[in-house]
Design a protein around this motif. Sequence first.
Motif, short mmCIF file in Angstrom:
data_model
loop_
_atom_site.label_atom_id
_atom_site.label_comp_id
_atom_site.label_asym_id
_atom_site.label_seq_id
_atom_site.Cartn_x
_atom_site.Cartn_y
_atom_site.Cartn_z
N ILE A 1 48.02 42.15 80.19
CA ILE A 1 48.75 43.05 79.29
C ILE A 1 49.28 42.28 78.09
CG2 ILE A 1 50.81 44.49 79.05
CD1 ILE A 1 50.40 45.29 82.01
N ILE B 1 49.16 50.30 75.01
CA ILE B 1 49.15 50.95 76.33
C ILE B 1 49.59 52.40 76.18
CG2 ILE B 1 50.01 50.88 78.71
CD1 ILE B 1 48.34 48.45 77.93
N GLY C 1 44.57 51.74 77.78
CA GLY C 1 45.02 51.31 76.46
C GLY C 1 44.04 51.71 75.39
#
Length: 314
Positions: free
Chosen positions: A126, A134, A238
């Motif tokens: 991430i 996201i 995402g």
Amino acid sequence: MKIGIIGFGSIGGRHYQNLQKFKKEIVVLTRRSDVDGVKCVSTWDDFKAQGNYAAIFITNETAKHLETISKCLEMMPKAIFVEKPFTHNINGLENLVKKIKQSGISVWVGYNFHFFEPLIRIKEIIKSGVLGKIFYMRVSVGQDLTEWRPRDYHLSYSSQKEQGGGVMLDLVHDINYPAWLLDDKLKVENCTIKRISDLDIEVEDWVESLFSTNSGVMISVHQDYVRVPYNRSLEIAGSNGTLKWDTDSNRIYVLKKGGEIAIDEIIKFERNDMYEKELNFFIDSMKKDVYFSNIDEAVYDVGLIEKLKKYAGK
């Protein structure tokens, strides 16, 4: 260095075994009569008489946590480890937190999934930005209660409302770790709570919760006591791709637009690894003689669950 453990169910036993490598003197407070080879006492007075404790591990029923923490604070250990969840409701919580912070004693709540290799790797992904912005996360956990509490699930705190049972509290990890992955806070949007099985319990066994974050990410969380076999899974969508992971394969993969595989990894680990890493962190932090705590995070999670119940009641 002497360590105390209060409660000796499955997690108390796990901590006891993992503490052996530190070769500490360990005293266990339990009413169980089937524990061999462990220094046990059965009353609080006897447990207190065995002090001074450098650290105390609280692994008894959730509904007893607040009272137990208060009594342990009076014994002035360097640190207290409290198994998740911190407590079963917010009654008396504000006063206890104030007391903890005034004492200067480090209190740590056992969110062992912060030390879980697949989730650590996902957090790195991430942060790398490979997923882009996201949009949403789908979090799911299901576990058959009769397999999870094999001695007698009827007698376990999991099945009893007054003891702090129910799938939301019992599997609070899956409400907690999405916020940790995103370094953000969850806000309740909606919730449905049901008892759908034939389990002889007083509490919910199936929950669907919907959250948003301060940054606008939508998060849905499923929790149940009925799934056979156990499974945890996560999907993160995402702008540049989607990440998927589950415990059946322990495979983390990221698919980008056009079906391109950006990441495809299998994370190898033993389940006990995360508990050992958590314990190493706790002991090392305690040895440094500095204050460390995650109680604000744990208290926030208890508040989230209270709000979920209110939404479901509507």
